[in-house]
Design a protein around this motif. Structure first.
Motif, short mmCIF file in Angstrom:
data_model
loop_
_atom_site.label_atom_id
_atom_site.label_comp_id
_atom_site.label_asym_id
_atom_site.label_seq_id
_atom_site.Cartn_x
_atom_site.Cartn_y
_atom_site.Cartn_z
N UNK A 1 19.02 49.84 35.31
CA UNK A 1 18.88 49.29 36.66
C UNK A 1 20.15 48.51 37.01
N UNK A 2 20.59 47.67 36.08
CA UNK A 2 21.81 46.88 36.29
C UNK A 2 22.53 46.73 34.96
N UNK A 3 23.86 46.92 34.97
CA UNK A 3 24.65 46.78 33.75
C UNK A 3 25.36 48.06 33.34
N UNK A 4 25.66 48.92 34.32
CA UNK A 4 26.31 50.19 34.02
C UNK A 4 27.65 50.00 33.32
N UNK A 5 28.46 49.03 33.75
CA UNK A 5 29.77 48.80 33.14
C UNK A 5 29.62 48.33 31.70
N UNK A 6 28.67 47.42 31.46
CA UNK A 6 28.44 46.93 30.10
C UNK A 6 27.98 48.06 29.18
N UNK A 7 27.17 48.93 29.71
CA UNK A 7 26.68 50.09 28.94
C UNK A 7 27.85 51.01 28.57
N UNK A 8 28.69 51.33 29.55
CA UNK A 8 29.82 52.23 29.29
C UNK A 8 30.84 51.60 28.35
N UNK A 9 31.10 50.30 28.57
CA UNK A 9 32.06 49.60 27.71
C UNK A 9 31.56 49.50 26.27
N UNK A 10 30.27 49.32 26.09
CA UNK A 10 29.68 49.26 24.75
C UNK A 10 29.86 50.57 24.02
N UNK A 11 29.75 51.68 24.76
CA UNK A 11 29.98 52.99 24.15
C UNK A 11 31.45 53.13 23.74
N UNK A 12 32.35 52.65 24.63
CA UNK A 12 33.78 52.70 24.32
C UNK A 12 34.10 51.84 23.08
N UNK A 13 33.38 50.74 22.94
CA UNK A 13 33.61 49.83 21.81
C UNK A 13 33.09 50.41 20.49
N UNK A 14 32.39 51.53 20.58
CA UNK A 14 31.88 52.17 19.38
C UNK A 14 30.52 51.67 18.94
N UNK A 15 29.88 50.87 19.79
CA UNK A 15 28.54 50.36 19.46
C UNK A 15 27.52 51.49 19.48
N UNK A 16 26.50 51.35 18.68
CA UNK A 16 25.44 52.35 18.62
C UNK A 16 24.22 51.94 19.43
N UNK A 17 24.10 50.64 19.69
CA UNK A 17 22.96 50.16 20.45
C UNK A 17 23.40 49.00 21.36
N UNK A 18 22.46 48.53 22.19
CA UNK A 18 22.79 47.48 23.14
C UNK A 18 21.55 46.64 23.40
N UNK A 19 21.76 45.35 23.64
CA UNK A 19 20.66 44.45 23.97
C UNK A 19 20.29 44.67 25.43
N UNK A 20 18.99 44.80 25.68
CA UNK A 20 18.54 45.11 27.05
C UNK A 20 17.24 44.40 27.40
N UNK A 21 17.14 44.06 28.68
CA UNK A 21 15.87 43.55 29.22
C UNK A 21 15.13 44.74 29.79
N UNK A 22 13.95 44.98 29.29
CA UNK A 22 13.15 46.11 29.78
C UNK A 22 12.19 45.60 30.83
N UNK A 23 12.38 46.05 32.05
CA UNK A 23 11.47 45.68 33.13
C UNK A 23 10.31 46.66 33.12
N UNK A 24 9.11 46.15 33.11
CA UNK A 24 7.94 47.00 32.95
C UNK A 24 7.72 47.94 34.13
N UNK A 25 8.12 47.51 35.31
CA UNK A 25 7.92 48.38 36.48
C UNK A 25 9.01 48.09 37.51
N UNK A 26 9.54 49.14 38.09
CA UNK A 26 10.55 49.01 39.16
C UNK A 26 10.56 50.32 39.93
N UNK A 27 10.23 50.26 41.22
CA UNK A 27 10.24 51.49 42.01
C UNK A 27 11.69 51.83 42.40
N UNK A 28 11.85 52.98 43.03
CA UNK A 28 13.19 53.45 43.38
C UNK A 28 13.93 52.46 44.27
N UNK A 29 13.22 51.90 45.23
CA UNK A 29 13.83 50.94 46.14
C UNK A 29 14.36 49.73 45.38
#
Length: 286
Positions: free
Chosen positions: A82-110
């Motif tokens: 939902x939010x954090x696309x740059x952090x996600x991509x940068x973590x992959x570039x850094x060679x990380x295998x996983x990432x800390x994330x907040x899982x929102x239980x529900x979020x509609x498209x809007x």
């Protein structure tokens, strides 16, 4: 220069980010990067490779400063950003295998689109055209009004309206704004011109002569005044020709005054006999 603060902000839309802990409908977990998909509603079209690499180095050295926000995908054990696309991509570039994330239980498209837009605006990651397209998408796909969008981003309604005006420009001119070769201010002034070829001609002058927004405004204003003057002159010529034609037919002096919408015709006579002659031309008598 102090960075602008958006009205509702990520902290109000995602309280867990402010407290760095999960709320009642959010959970913080560590997720494998290969189980995460990009946001389908990401308003940003391009990511600066150099800045991503800088962020990757920072993550390598200091770790991830802030979790990304995700929601469960329709595929079991997979998630969508939902939010954090740059952090996600940068973590992959850094060679990380996983990432800390907040899982929102529900979020509609809007909600997903709103949150992604707000995050990009807060981080100033969107160029003016991406921003305008995001506003347009909010209107077309989710039925937002200009007022609702302005509330989401914490800016005046006029900011939204002016941004959307940029999308009326030819695509090649929009690209110049994206590439920062001409400013959004230039684009806003140019958007008031319907003639696409004239817009491109003025853009060439902006690039070649380094014209300011104020200079372009004067050019556009001058063109409008010239068009108006030419229209008035054309109307004056037409009225003069019409007056001369009526005078020839009636054989007397005629005056025509007014505009294309309303006016007055004056027909002169110099004796009772002259009046009778003129009325016969109209096939009626006094």
């Amino acid at each position: 220069m102090q960075k602008k603060v958006l009205g509702r902000g990520l902290e109000s839309l995602i309280p867990a980010l402010a407290a760095n802990k999960a709320s009642t409908d959010e959970t913080i977990i560590t997720i494998p990067l290969d189980k995460i998909k990009s946001n389908r509603f990401q308003p940003r079209n391009k990511f600066d490779g150099v800045k991503l690499q800088e962020l990757a180095h920072s993550i390598e050295k200091h770790g991830l400063a802030q979790p990304i926000l995700v929601v469960a995908s329709t595929v079991p054990d997979e998630y969508e950003i939902i939010a954090g696309e740059r952090r996600y991509r940068a973590s992959k570039l850094a060679g990380n295998k996983d990432i800390k994330a907040i899982v929102k239980q529900s979020a509609n498209d809007k909600q997903r689109f709103d949150l992604a837009l707000v995050e990009n605006l807060q981080r100033e990651d969107l160029d003016p055209i991406e921003e305008a397209k995001a506003f347009k998408r909010l209107m077309e796909e989710f039925g937002h009004t200009h007022e609702q969008i302005s509330e989401i981003i914490g800016r005046e309604r006029s900011v939204v309206s002016n941004a959307l005006r940029l999308l009326s420009l030819p695509e090649d001119v929009q690209l110049l704004i994206t590439e920062d070769k001409i400013s959004p201010g230039h684009g806003k002034i140019l958007a008031g011109t319907e003639d696409k070829n004239r817009i491109r001609t003025i853009v060439e002058r902006i690039l070649n002569e380094n014209l300011s927004v104020r200079a372009v405004e004067k050019i556009i204003s001058g063109l409008k005044s010239k068009k108006k003057t030419n229209g008035q002159k054309k109307q004056e010529v037409e009225l003069t020709n019409l007056k001369e034609e009526i005078q020839r037919k009636l054989g007397t002096k005629v005056n025509i005054s007014g505009t294309s919408k309303k006016g007055r015709i004056e027909i002169y006579y110099y004796s009772l006999e002259d009046l009778e002659r003129i009325t016969k031309e109209f096939k009626f008598s006094c």
